[in-house]
Design an enzyme around this catalytic site. Structure first.
Site, PDB file in Angstrom:
ATOM      1  N   HIS A 184       0.851  -1.193   0.000  1.00 52.50           N
ATOM      2  CA  HIS A 184       0.000   0.000   0.000  1.00 52.50           C
ATOM      3  C   HIS A 184       0.880   1.234   0.000  1.00 52.50           C
ATOM      4  O   HIS A 184       1.691   1.432   0.915  1.00 52.50           O
ATOM      5  CB  HIS A 184      -0.924  -0.020   1.216  1.00 52.50           C
ATOM      6  CG  HIS A 184      -1.986  -1.066   1.090  1.00 52.50           C
ATOM      7  ND1 HIS A 184      -2.455  -1.790   2.149  1.00 52.50           N
ATOM      8  CD2 HIS A 184      -2.656  -1.512  -0.005  1.00 52.50           C
ATOM      9  CE1 HIS A 184      -3.387  -2.638   1.712  1.00 52.50           C
ATOM     10  NE2 HIS A 184      -3.513  -2.486   0.412  1.00 52.50           N
ATOM     11  N   ARG A 186       0.803   4.405   0.586  1.00 57.18           N
ATOM     12  CA  ARG A 186       0.908   5.461   1.599  1.00 57.18           C
ATOM     13  C   ARG A 186       1.495   4.967   2.914  1.00 57.18           C
ATOM     14  O   ARG A 186       1.720   5.760   3.829  1.00 57.18           O
ATOM     15  CB  ARG A 186      -0.465   6.069   1.840  1.00 57.18           C
ATOM     16  CG  ARG A 186      -1.515   5.078   2.349  1.00 57.18           C
ATOM     17  CD  ARG A 186      -2.921   5.646   2.212  1.00 57.18           C
ATOM     18  NE  ARG A 186      -3.950   4.671   2.591  1.00 57.18           N
ATOM     19  CZ  ARG A 186      -5.257   4.901   2.461  1.00 57.18           C
ATOM     20  NH1 ARG A 186      -5.688   6.049   1.975  1.00 57.18           N
ATOM     21  NH2 ARG A 186      -6.126   3.981   2.819  1.00 57.18           N
ATOM     22  N   ARG A 242      -3.265   4.715  -2.102  1.00 56.34           N
ATOM     23  CA  ARG A 242      -3.118   3.376  -1.512  1.00 56.34           C
ATOM     24  C   ARG A 242      -2.741   2.313  -2.547  1.00 56.34           C
ATOM     25  O   ARG A 242      -1.897   1.455  -2.293  1.00 56.34           O
ATOM     26  CB  ARG A 242      -4.466   2.995  -0.879  1.00 56.34           C
ATOM     27  CG  ARG A 242      -4.635   1.520  -0.497  1.00 56.34           C
ATOM     28  CD  ARG A 242      -6.019   1.311   0.120  1.00 56.34           C
ATOM     29  NE  ARG A 242      -6.394  -0.084   0.274  1.00 56.34           N
ATOM     30  CZ  ARG A 242      -6.304  -0.775   1.415  1.00 56.34           C
ATOM     31  NH1 ARG A 242      -5.800  -0.202   2.489  1.00 56.34           N
ATOM     32  NH2 ARG A 242      -6.694  -2.030   1.482  1.00 56.34           N
ATOM     33  N   ASN A 254      -3.305  -5.705  -2.344  1.00 57.76           N
ATOM     34  CA  ASN A 254      -3.613  -6.655  -1.283  1.00 57.76           C
ATOM     35  C   ASN A 254      -5.056  -7.166  -1.355  1.00 57.76           C
ATOM     36  O   ASN A 254      -5.618  -7.595  -0.352  1.00 57.76           O
ATOM     37  CB  ASN A 254      -3.318  -6.056   0.091  1.00 57.76           C
ATOM     38  CG  ASN A 254      -2.975  -7.130   1.120  1.00 57.76           C
ATOM     39  OD1 ASN A 254      -2.472  -8.203   0.757  1.00 57.76           O
ATOM     40  ND2 ASN A 254      -3.263  -6.869   2.388  1.00 57.76           N
ATOM     41  N   ARG A 255      -5.644  -7.134  -2.524  1.00 59.40           N
ATOM     42  CA  ARG A 255      -6.895  -7.851  -2.795  1.00 59.40           C
ATOM     43  C   ARG A 255      -6.756  -8.631  -4.108  1.00 59.40           C
ATOM     44  O   ARG A 255      -7.703  -9.180  -4.603  1.00 59.40           O
ATOM     45  CB  ARG A 255      -8.077  -6.875  -2.941  1.00 59.40           C
ATOM     46  CG  ARG A 255      -8.391  -6.059  -1.691  1.00 59.40           C
ATOM     47  CD  ARG A 255      -8.890  -6.906  -0.534  1.00 59.40           C
ATOM     48  NE  ARG A 255      -9.211  -6.081   0.631  1.00 59.40           N
ATOM     49  CZ  ARG A 255      -8.323  -5.669   1.531  1.00 59.40           C
ATOM     50  NH1 ARG A 255      -7.042  -6.014   1.423  1.00 59.40           N
ATOM     51  NH2 ARG A 255      -8.705  -4.914   2.547  1.00 59.40           N
ATOM     52  N   HIS A 306       2.470  -3.603   6.877  1.00 59.75           N
ATOM     53  CA  HIS A 306       1.562  -2.503   6.536  1.00 59.75           C
ATOM     54  C   HIS A 306       1.565  -1.490   7.675  1.00 59.75           C
ATOM     55  O   HIS A 306       2.197  -1.696   8.704  1.00 59.75           O
ATOM     56  CB  HIS A 306       0.124  -3.017   6.379  1.00 59.75           C
ATOM     57  CG  HIS A 306      -0.110  -3.848   5.150  1.00 59.75           C
ATOM     58  ND1 HIS A 306      -0.850  -3.409   4.099  1.00 59.75           N
ATOM     59  CD2 HIS A 306       0.315  -5.096   4.817  1.00 59.75           C
ATOM     60  CE1 HIS A 306      -0.892  -4.342   3.160  1.00 59.75           C
ATOM     61  NE2 HIS A 306      -0.189  -5.386   3.570  1.00 59.75           N
ATOM     62  N   SER A 307       0.814  -0.421   7.500  1.00 54.82           N
ATOM     63  CA  SER A 307       0.474   0.441   8.624  1.00 54.82           C
ATOM     64  C   SER A 307      -0.965   0.884   8.379  1.00 54.82           C
ATOM     65  O   SER A 307      -1.427   0.856   7.243  1.00 54.82           O
ATOM     66  CB  SER A 307       1.416   1.654   8.703  1.00 54.82           C
ATOM     67  OG  SER A 307       1.108   2.608   7.692  1.00 54.82           O
ATOM     68  N   TYR A 308      -1.710   1.282   9.382  1.00 54.53           N
ATOM     69  CA  TYR A 308      -1.330   1.414  10.758  1.00 54.53           C
ATOM     70  C   TYR A 308      -2.324   0.671  11.632  1.00 54.53           C
ATOM     71  O   TYR A 308      -3.372   0.260  11.111  1.00 54.53           O
ATOM     72  CB  TYR A 308      -1.319   2.919  11.172  1.00 54.53           C
ATOM     73  CG  TYR A 308      -2.653   3.613  10.975  1.00 54.53           C
ATOM     74  CD1 TYR A 308      -3.545   3.779  12.048  1.00 54.53           C
ATOM     75  CD2 TYR A 308      -3.056   4.098   9.731  1.00 54.53           C
ATOM     76  CE1 TYR A 308      -4.764   4.419  11.865  1.00 54.53           C
ATOM     77  CE2 TYR A 308      -4.280   4.724   9.549  1.00 54.53           C
ATOM     78  CZ  TYR A 308      -5.124   4.882  10.615  1.00 54.53           C
ATOM     79  OH  TYR A 308      -6.348   5.500  10.445  1.00 54.53           O
ATOM     80  N   GLU A 381       0.604  -4.820  11.059  1.00 48.75           N
ATOM     81  CA  GLU A 381       0.244  -3.415  10.925  1.00 48.75           C
ATOM     82  C   GLU A 381       1.087  -2.632  11.925  1.00 48.75           C
ATOM     83  O   GLU A 381       0.986  -2.841  13.132  1.00 48.75           O
ATOM     84  CB  GLU A 381      -1.249  -3.204  11.234  1.00 48.75           C
ATOM     85  CG  GLU A 381      -2.194  -3.959  10.317  1.00 48.75           C
ATOM     86  CD  GLU A 381      -2.557  -3.191   9.054  1.00 48.75           C
ATOM     87  OE1 GLU A 381      -1.995  -2.096   8.818  1.00 48.75           O
ATOM     88  OE2 GLU A 381      -3.393  -3.703   8.293  1.00 48.75           O
TER      89      GLU A 381
HETATM   90  O1  0X9 Z   1      -6.721  -4.177   4.378  1.00 48.06           O
HETATM   91  C1  0X9 Z   1      -5.547  -4.531   4.252  1.00 48.06           C
HETATM   92  O2  0X9 Z   1      -5.059  -4.894   3.207  1.00 48.06           O
HETATM   93  C2  0X9 Z   1      -4.637  -4.494   5.467  1.00 48.06           C
HETATM   94  N1  0X9 Z   1      -4.900  -3.302   6.239  1.00 48.06           N
HETATM   95  S1  0X9 Z   1      -4.446  -1.842   5.662  1.00 48.06           S
HETATM   96  O3  0X9 Z   1      -5.011  -0.836   6.523  1.00 48.06           O
HETATM   97  N2  0X9 Z   1      -2.886  -1.701   5.773  1.00 48.06           N
HETATM   98  O4  0X9 Z   1      -4.863  -1.739   4.321  1.00 48.06           O
HETATM   99  C3  0X9 Z   1      -4.914  -5.684   6.359  1.00 48.06           C
HETATM  100  C4  0X9 Z   1      -4.974  -6.999   5.682  1.00 48.06           C
HETATM  101  C5  0X9 Z   1      -5.038  -8.125   6.698  1.00 48.06           C
HETATM  102  N3  0X9 Z   1      -6.213  -8.917   6.613  1.00 48.06           N
HETATM  103  C6  0X9 Z   1      -7.380  -8.618   7.274  1.00 48.06           C
HETATM  104  N4  0X9 Z   1      -7.468  -7.621   8.074  1.00 48.06           N
HETATM  105  N5  0X9 Z   1      -8.427  -9.403   7.074  1.00 48.06           N
HETATM  106 ZN    ZN Z   2      -1.876  -1.756   4.035  1.00 41.35          ZN
END
Ligand code: 0X9
Ligand code: ZN
Length: 763
Positions: A184, A186, A242, A254-255, A306-308, A381
């Protein structure tokens, strides 16, 4: 369920209060980013309904929170939106009046620090080109340890370099630990943390024995910037970008990973901040890393930084599903210890939990690393918890690195260590005087490196030497061990060892015989033990006066939600008492609403502990959640005990802890009330506030009577009958102390003396 559809691209294209100056050359970093967000506010909103969430997301520039759903969220809004929130009746609190001021302050700080000579590379942020230059210089300075490779190329043709670090010699068979930052764009501090880890490894080799051993055994591969285009864009154009730069709208990398791609917590809309792309690995950045990792073929562990929010997250992320029990035990043990390593380093507090407990997100890197290549895989995070969020001040970079370095070192050691021994049910602190005391041992390994038959329990009873016995396999890496019976009060020391296929021996605790675990042999009766698997057994769900309208206690196999467990506690087992077992269509569908619901135990007999020689220990496993939803942390759950069948009640604990996990509690009843034959406990789940989500569950309730009962005439309970016992008896007799009333008739007479003397002479 739509949870995360905020959008920075929409805000750009919708042309809200955005100004742009077209002439800034990429990479020429002036305090003059193209997109300004003057007067845009960072606001904490309390979202009570899906409609409110939709409205918030529609108005937002971008959601800052990592958790998106009902409840408290950090959201960035354009100037007019906040007045709109009030009109819509959405409770909110402005965290920062002007996000642009934050960005400007950050730029100013970066420039200032660039001019200071006495600060390290980890006390300032650096752009893509500078990171790459520094990375190359690190490798060049350690030619015997490091090489740079390309792990892929971005859409805009930027390199995604990896640094590979391992000790001299043939590293071609060593297991690999893979870490990366900045999927990500940022989340700048994530690049710094993984660079710091790289540099600490390089500097530590040959001077720090732990690092030297680690790098002689494994290879660490570090990709500091997975998303170079997005990262560059945050420096040149828009600080809060992001995604990658696909088509100008961007894909959330990250998706985009191929593990339940397309599911919960991702979006098919290009304008969404969690846009998943057109297909798994549609993006060169993710596809590049996948190809690189698969070609390597030796990755056994991974962390995606990642953060945060300060979290240590383990799989699964795509849905409310846990890994198999042996893996989950390992994830939990290593995750919790990473948290501890951070604290030990003087760092701030991180929370270790399952990813789905934050919110489900499908297509994340850490799920792919676990699911597709069976690596030990976490998402971390980093700082902070929302004060500055992505705009983490440069002064906090180094401390964030410093707390993460020992956690990483521990993680890598665990990941490559041939086997790990843990005790899923805890370390027994007492043992029976009449039978063996069984407990479970888990032996897990990154690969199948446990040498079958080598698991051993080493036991020392009192002052005798250690003896050894084999662990009994239960399957799935689980074993049973048993402490021997011993006379009451005896100390029993123990430790466990297991061997790996390459001939090494691992011990738990690590220092084995020199600092073993210790248990005390005690007379022990189980007065009550209910794993809730065999029916209601005298429990009552609901008592007169209960007012809750939904979420009443029931004996059931619960359905998991963000607030409620998917699994009961007993293993094996499925059932527990739970407040509204169904998941329903939203988190608030079957939680406790509008008042009280009480779970009342059957009568429990603790009379054996009435005399005081023995202790009555009540224990249970509880689950409690009140930190989700629109009005978190407004409720609590009283747990109370009665020794007169429920006429009067005494508090045991008031639960407010949102562990989002099963928590073990035990109580010495005498610390609360005198143990009798008429004990009851009750668990009062309640929803007193308005919009609060309350979920609770109870499992494995047990009443144990333990201690070393004394011979009746052994008045000082020292194991010998002597003059002192006579003296104590006579004194008690003279003062009409009940301990001298041997026939319990309330009188202190000749008969008591006779019984005492009789017991004394025959004892
Ligand atoms: O949403 C994300 O990709 C991650 N958080 S962020 O705020 N850095 O974007 C977390 C991914 C971890 N997986 C879950 N929280 N389910
Ligand atoms: Zn992230």
């Amino acid at each position: 369920m739509r949870r995360f559809v905020a959008c920075s691209a929409v805000f750009v294209s919708a042309g809200l209060a955005v100004t742009s100056s077209a002439q800034v050359a990429p990479e020429l970093i002036q305090a003059d980013p193209r997109i300004r967000v003057d007067g845009h506010q960072l606001v904490e909103v309390r979202v009570n309904t899906q409609e409110q969430l939709d409205a918030v997301v529609a108005m937002a520039d971008t959601v800052w929170s990592d958790r998106v759903g009902l409840g408290l969220l950090d959201v960035q809004f354009p100037p007019a939106a906040v007045a709109e929130l009030s009109k819509l009746g959405i409770a909110h609190r402005v965290i920062h009046e002007d996000v642009q001021a934050l960005i400007d302050a950050e730029w100013a700080e970066i420039q200032l620090r660039n001019q200071q000579r006495d600060i390290s590379w980890y006390q300032n942020y650096h752009n893509y080109a500078t990171v790459i230059t520094y990375l190359n210089a690190l490798a060049a300075a350690h030619p015997n340890l490091a090489v740079i490779q390309s792990a892929g190329t971005s859409i805009e043709n930027r390199d995604i370099p990896a640094i590979r670090i391992t000790g001299p010699g043939d590293g071609s068979q060593r297991p690999v630990v893979f870490i990366n930052g900045t999927q990500h764009a940022r989340e700048w501090v994530s690049t710094k943390v993984v660079m710091y880890i790289a540099e600490s490894l390089l500097n530590g080799y040959g001077s720090d024995p732990r690092v030297t051993d680690l790098l002689d055994e494994c290879e660490v591969i570090i990709v500091p910037i997975v998303n170079p285009d997005g990262f560059v864009y945050t420096w040149t154009n828009y600080r809060l970008w992001r995604k990658n730069r696909r088509g100008g709208y961007g894909v959330d990398l990250n998706r985009n990973w191929d593990w339940f791609w397309g599911g919960e917590g991702s979006s098919g809309s290009t304008s969404s901040d969690v846009y998943r792309g057109t297909a798994p690995f549609s993006e060169p950045e993710t596809a590049g890393i996948r190809n690189y990792v698969l070609a390597n073929g030796r990755v056994v562990a991974a962390i995606d930084y990642h953060s945060y929010s300060q979290l240590i997250l383990w799989p699964w992320s795509y849905d409310y599903v846990d890994p198999p029990a042996d893996d989950l035990a390992r994830y939990t043990a290593v995750g919790v210890q990473m948290r501890q390593e951070m604290l030990n380093a003087g760092g701030v507090s991180y929370t270790a939990q399952s990813s789905y407990n934050l919110y489900p997100a499908a297509g994340v890197a850490s799920d792919w690393f676990y699911g597709a290549i069976d690596a030990l895989s976490y998402t971390i995070e980093l700082r902070d918890t929302g004060t500055y969020g992505f705009e983490l001040p440069a002064s906090q970079i180094l401390p964030t690195c410093q707390e993460n370095w020992p956690a990483f070192l521990y993680f890598a050691e665990q990941a490559i260590r041939p086997i790990t021994i843990s005790l899923p049910g805890g370390t027994p602190a007492s043992a029976s005087t009449t039978t063996t005391t069984p407990f479970q041992v888990l032996i897990s390994s990154a690969a199948s490196t446990y040498a079958n038959g080598t698991g051993q329990l080493h036991v020392r009873v009192g002052n005798s030497p250690f003896t050894t016995s084999a662990l009994t396999p239960l399957g799935n890496g689980l074993f049973q061990a048993s402490l021997p019976a011993a006379s009451c009060g005896t100390e029993i020391d123990y430790y466990i060892t297991a061997g790996s296929t390459d001939g090494r021996t691992v011990s738990l605790p690590a220092d084995g015989a020199s600092a073993p675990f210790s248990a005390e042999a005690l007379d022990l009766t189980v007065a009550f033990n209910d794993n809730m698997e065999t029916g209601v057994n005298g429990w009552s769900a609901g008592v007169a006066g209960d007012t809750a309208t939904t979420g009443q206690w029931q004996l059931a196999d619960p359905q998991g939600t963000a607030a409620q467990p998917e699994n009961d506690h007993s293993n094996p087992g499925t059932m527990c008492w739970v407040t509204g077992a169904l998941a329903g269509s939203s988190i608030g569908a079957y939680d406790v609403d509008n008042g009280y619901t009480t779970l009342l135990s059957p009568r429990l007999d603790a009379s054996e502990a009435a005399s005081g020689d023995m202790q009555a220990i009540l224990s249970y496993w509880r689950w409690y959640s009140n930190d989700q939803g629109a009005a978190p942390n407004e409720d609590s759950m009283p747990i109370e005990i009665s020794n007169n069948n429920g006429s009067t009640w005494t508090p045991l604990e008031l639960v407010t802890q949102n562990a989002n996990a099963w928590v073990y509690r035990e109580f010495n009843i005498a610390d609360y009330v005198t143990p009798t034959a008429n004990m009851r406990v009750r668990f009062i789940a309640r929803d007193l506030g308005s919009g609060s989500i309350v979920e609770a569950a109870i499992d494995d309730v047990r009443l144990e009577i333990r201690g070393c009962a004394c011979y009746p005439a052994d008045m000082n309970c020292d194991g010998t009958l002597d003059f002192f016992d006579v003296q104590i008896f006579l004194d008690a007799f003279a003062h009409h102390n009940p301990s001298a009333d041997f026939n319990s008739d309330g009188l202190y007479d000749f008969f008591d003396v006779q019984i005492f003397l009789d017991l004394f002479s025959h004892g």
